[in-house]
Scaffold this active site. Structure first.
Site, PDB file in Angstrom:
ATOM      1  N   HIS A 147       0.825  -1.239  -0.005  1.00 44.14           N
ATOM      2  CA  HIS A 147       0.099   0.096  -0.082  1.00 44.14           C
ATOM      3  C   HIS A 147       0.799   1.318   0.015  1.00 44.14           C
ATOM      4  O   HIS A 147       2.040   1.149   0.032  1.00 44.14           O
ATOM      5  CB  HIS A 147      -1.071  -0.008   1.165  1.00 44.14           C
ATOM      6  CG  HIS A 147      -0.218  -0.217   2.442  1.00 44.14           C
ATOM      7  ND1 HIS A 147       0.298   0.979   3.083  1.00 44.14           N
ATOM      8  CD2 HIS A 147      -0.034  -1.274   3.221  1.00 44.14           C
ATOM      9  CE1 HIS A 147       1.009   0.635   4.361  1.00 44.14           C
ATOM     10  NE2 HIS A 147       0.524  -0.762   4.345  1.00 44.14           N
ATOM     11  N   CYS A 199       1.993  -2.737   6.735  1.00 42.31           N
ATOM     12  CA  CYS A 199       2.478  -3.902   5.920  1.00 42.31           C
ATOM     13  C   CYS A 199       3.786  -3.807   5.231  1.00 42.31           C
ATOM     14  O   CYS A 199       5.045  -3.283   5.408  1.00 42.31           O
ATOM     15  CB  CYS A 199       1.565  -4.926   5.052  1.00 42.31           C
ATOM     16  SG  CYS A 199       0.385  -5.769   5.964  1.00 42.31           S
TER      17      CYS A 199
END
Length: 226
Positions: free
Chosen positions: A175, A191
């Site tokens: 992301h 993440c």
């Protein structure tokens, strides 16, 4: 995936790094000179439903700027390889080349290793903290248990890729981020984060069902060269 060519992608450019030079008795601080190619690459993105500001490249080590590199690998063209130790994400191209992006690696980004697929991808996604996050910091994440709307404050940024394995959500996400300075570093949450301009670029290059290989620990892939 569109072919990766030298004409289509920007490659490494020499940098003048910040430092100090002596001028007689006076010490002059030299600011980093960022090549125009990268200033343009990481400029504000127009036509989005929410603002995407220009990346602050002064806070990102130049080695983590997007570029095409030599990348000897047996992985097929179109594969995403995430090298968490080196803080790089590679999109494997043709003829031993790859498009390399700098990444920041969050705690959740260290909790998966092996192969998966991009099950789906989203523009300006909603974000929901995991139950573990809520249990760990209930005051911070409890109010967001129902999810956070898209926007400039959403920690997933303007794009997200969702990794599944054997049809099961791994909770592993690739992301964007509004925290430019975290690229190339280990971070406490999230993440795998890319600069917003980079996740937008990666998003348009990879279709759903793209294969993803996540490497943890010391890298097993030969080092790439520009």
């Amino acid at each position: 995936m569109p072919n990766l060519t030298r004409r289509a992608l920007l490659i490494s450019t020499p940098f003048v790094l910040s430092g100090c030079v002596s001028a007689g008795r006076e010490t002059v601080s030299v600011k980093p000179v960022i090549p125009a190619e990268y200033t343009a690459m990481y400029s504000a993105v127009e036509g989005e439903p929410f603002p995407v500001k220009a990346a602050d490249l002064r806070r990102v080590d130049p080695q983590f700027y997007r570029r095409e590199v030599d990348y000897p690998t047996s992985e097929p063209t179109g594969t995403i390889v995430v090298d968490t130790a080196a803080r790089y994400l590679y999109l494997v191209g043709e003829n031993g080349r790859a498009l390399r992006y700098g990444i920041g690696v969050g705690k959740a980004g260290l909790e998966f290793e092996g192969e998966g697929v991009v099950q789906y991808k989203r523009e300006w996604p909603r974000w929901t903290p995991t139950q573990a996050m809520i249990a760990r910091e209930p005051e911070r994440y409890g109010p967001l248990a129902g999810g956070m709307e898209p926007g400039v404050l959403n920690p997933l940024g303007p794009r997200a890729l969702y990794l599944f394995k054997n049809g099961v959500d791994t909770l592993y996400r690739i992301h964007g981020t509004t925290e430019d300075w975290t690229i190339g570093k280990a971070v406490s949450s999230g993440c795998i984060r890319l600069l917003n301009q980079d996740i937008i670029d990666l998003y348009r290059r990879v279709p759903p069902r793209t294969r993803v290989v996540v490497l943890q620990g010391p890298s097993t892939v030969p080092p790439a060269t520009a």
